[in-house]
Design a protein around this motif. Structure first.
Motif, PDB file in Angstrom:
ATOM      1  N   PHE A 191       0.819  -1.218   0.000  1.00  0.00           N
ATOM      2  CA  PHE A 191       0.000   0.000   0.000  1.00  0.00           C
ATOM      3  C   PHE A 191       0.854   1.271   0.000  1.00  0.00           C
ATOM      4  CE2 PHE A 191      -2.312  -3.365   2.274  1.00  0.00           C
ATOM      5  CZ  PHE A 191      -3.408  -3.495   1.436  1.00  0.00           C
ATOM      6  N   ASP A 192       0.285   2.281  -0.627  1.00  0.00           N
ATOM      7  CA  ASP A 192       0.846   3.638  -0.596  1.00  0.00           C
ATOM      8  C   ASP A 192      -0.175   4.565   0.064  1.00  0.00           C
ATOM      9  OD1 ASP A 192       3.210   2.926  -1.960  1.00  0.00           O
ATOM     10  OD2 ASP A 192       2.141   3.030  -3.879  1.00  0.00           O
ATOM     11  N   LYS A 193       0.319   5.637   0.633  1.00  0.00           N
ATOM     12  CA  LYS A 193      -0.565   6.595   1.306  1.00  0.00           C
ATOM     13  C   LYS A 193      -1.584   7.169   0.311  1.00  0.00           C
ATOM     14  CE  LYS A 193      -0.409  10.569   4.417  1.00  0.00           C
ATOM     15  NZ  LYS A 193       0.468  11.538   5.107  1.00  0.00           N
ATOM     16  N   GLY A 194      -2.871   7.161   0.697  1.00  0.00           N
ATOM     17  CA  GLY A 194      -3.937   7.663  -0.159  1.00  0.00           C
ATOM     18  C   GLY A 194      -4.587   6.601  -1.017  1.00  0.00           C
ATOM     19  N   GLN A 195      -4.036   5.396  -0.998  1.00  0.00           N
ATOM     20  CA  GLN A 195      -4.594   4.300  -1.815  1.00  0.00           C
ATOM     21  C   GLN A 195      -5.830   3.729  -1.145  1.00  0.00           C
ATOM     22  OE1 GLN A 195      -1.691   1.226  -2.584  1.00  0.00           O
ATOM     23  NE2 GLN A 195      -3.235  -0.271  -3.192  1.00  0.00           N
ATOM     24  N   SER A 196      -6.889   3.483  -1.955  1.00  0.00           N
ATOM     25  CA  SER A 196      -8.097   2.870  -1.388  1.00  0.00           C
ATOM     26  C   SER A 196      -7.791   1.425  -1.023  1.00  0.00           C
ATOM     27  CB  SER A 196      -9.242   2.922  -2.398  1.00  0.00           C
ATOM     28  OG  SER A 196      -8.932   2.182  -3.556  1.00  0.00           O
ATOM     29  N   MET A 197      -8.397   0.934   0.072  1.00  0.00           N
ATOM     30  CA  MET A 197      -8.049  -0.402   0.550  1.00  0.00           C
ATOM     31  C   MET A 197      -9.148  -0.952   1.450  1.00  0.00           C
ATOM     32  SD  MET A 197      -5.312   0.461   3.569  1.00  0.00           S
ATOM     33  CE  MET A 197      -5.509  -1.208   4.167  1.00  0.00           C
ATOM     34  N   VAL A 198      -8.992  -2.227   1.790  1.00  0.00           N
ATOM     35  CA  VAL A 198      -9.920  -2.924   2.686  1.00  0.00           C
ATOM     36  C   VAL A 198      -9.100  -3.581   3.790  1.00  0.00           C
ATOM     37  CG1 VAL A 198     -11.619  -4.767   2.889  1.00  0.00           C
ATOM     38  CG2 VAL A 198     -11.579  -3.343   0.834  1.00  0.00           C
ATOM     39  N   MET A 199      -9.611  -3.529   4.975  1.00  0.00           N
ATOM     40  CA  MET A 199      -8.963  -4.173   6.123  1.00  0.00           C
ATOM     41  C   MET A 199     -10.016  -4.888   6.948  1.00  0.00           C
ATOM     42  SD  MET A 199      -6.921  -2.421   9.341  1.00  0.00           S
ATOM     43  CE  MET A 199      -8.452  -1.876  10.098  1.00  0.00           C
ATOM     44  N   ILE A 200      -9.686  -6.075   7.435  1.00  0.00           N
ATOM     45  CA  ILE A 200     -10.553  -6.819   8.349  1.00  0.00           C
ATOM     46  C   ILE A 200      -9.827  -6.926   9.675  1.00  0.00           C
ATOM     47  CG2 ILE A 200     -11.742  -8.993   8.802  1.00  0.00           C
ATOM     48  CD1 ILE A 200     -11.799  -9.463   5.779  1.00  0.00           C
TER      49      ILE A 200
END
Length: 264
Positions: free
Chosen positions: A237-246
Motif C-alpha cells: 500500500f501507498d498513502k492515499g490508496q483505497s483499501m480494505v482491512m478486516i
C-alpha cells in the motif's frame, strides 16, 4: 655285463633299505618336533630317536658282510646318517610349518570374520542413520504441515467478519456516542473500507508497524492497527490508496484501534 649285474644287485638291495631310512627319519623328525610342544611324547620320541640314530647303525655295522672293509662300513654309516638327516629335517619342518599354516589360516578366517562383522555393523549403522533421517524428515514434514494448517486456519479465521463498515461510518458512530459505539462494536470483527494513511515504525519498537486508515478527507476520521513487521502485507500500500482491512475493534483510547488485522 658283470659290472652291470652288480649295479642292479646293489640297486635292488638299496632300493628297499633307503626308503625305509627315509621313512624312519621323517617319522622321527615329526615325533621329536611334536615332543617339544607335548612333554608326554618325550617318553616315546627320544628312545625312538636314539634307536634310529644309534641302534640301526650298530645293526647295519654288525650285519655287514665280513668281506667288507672297515672303510666301506664307515662310508655306509655316513651314507645312512646323510639319508636319515634329510627326511628328519623335512619332518621337523613339516611339523613346525603345519601349526604356522593353521595359525595363518585361523588368522585369515578371524580377519575375514571381523571384516564381515565390521561390514555388517557399518551396514546396520548406515541403515539406522537412514531410518533416523527418514523419521526426522517425516517429523519435519509433519511439523511443516501442522504449521501450514495452522496458518491456513488462522488466515481463514482472519478473513471472517461480523459486519462491514467504512472508516467514515465508524468515526461517525464514535463521534455521536463513543460509549455506545464501543459497547456495540468492541470485540467485533469488522470489514473496514477506506484509504491508506500513515504507515510507519512504532517508536521504541522496531518489530511493529503502525498502519492507519482514513476516510479520505483532510482532518477526517481514522482508525489504526498495529501489525508485525514480519507481516509484509503493508508493503502493498501507498498513502492515499483505497483499501480494505478486516480486524477486531479493541478500543478507542487515542483513536479507534483494531487488532488481528488482515488485508485481503
Amino acid at each position: 655285463m658283470d659290472q652291470l649285474k652288480q649295479f642292479f644287485d646293489l640297486f635292488r638291495r638299496r632300493s628297499t633299505r633307503i626308503p625305509a631310512v627315509i621313512i624312519v627319519g621323517l617319522i622321527c623328525g615329526i615325533v621329536v618336533s611334536k615332543a617339544q610342544a607335548f612333554e608326554s611324547l618325550n617318553v616315546i620320541a627320544f628312545p625312538v630317536f636314539l634307536l634310529s640314530l644309534i641302534g640301526l647303525p650298530v645293526l647295519i655295522w654288525k650285519n655287514s658282510s665280513e668281506d667288507r672293509t672297515a672303510l666301506r662300513k664307515i662310508l655306509s654309516l655316513i651314507g645312512y646318517f646323510f639319508v636319515f638327516s634329510i627326511p628328519f629335517g623335512i619332518g621337523d619342518s613339516i611339523s613346525e610349518s603345519m601349526p604356522i599354516a593353521n595359525e595363518r589360516k585361523i588368522r585369515a578366517q578371524i580377519a575375514k570374520q571381523e571384516s564381515a562383522e565390521a561390514a555388517k555393523r557399518n551396514a546396520e549403522r548406515a541403515e539406522k542413520e537412514r531410518l533416523e533421517k527418514i523419521k526426522s524428515q517425516s517429523m519435519a514434514d509433519k511439523k511443516a504441515i501442522e504449521v501450514e494448517q495452522k496458518r491456513v486456519e488462522r488466515v481463514k479465521a482472519l478473513r471472517q467478519y461480523d459486519l462491514s463498515m467504512s472508516v467514515r461510518q465508524i468515526s461517525s458512530e464514535f463521534d455521536r456516542n463513543s460509549a455506545r459505539a464501543e459497547d456495540q462494536l468492541k470485540g467485533k470483527r469488522i470489514r473496514v473500507t477506506g484509504y491508506a494513511g500513515i504507515i510507519d515504525d512504532i517508536l521504541f519498537n522496531e518489530k511493529a508497524i503502525l498502519f492507519q486508515m482514513t476516510d479520505g478527507e483532510f482532518l477526517g476520521g481514522s482508525v489504526r492497527c498495529t501489525i508485525k513487521r514480519s507481516d509484509k502485507s503493508y508493503q502493498r500500500f501507498d498513502k492515499g490508496q483505497s483499501m480494505v482491512m478486516i480486524g477486531t475493534l479493541v478500543g478507542e483510547e487515542l483513536g479507534v484501534r483494531f487488532d488481528d488485522c488482515y488485508f485481503p
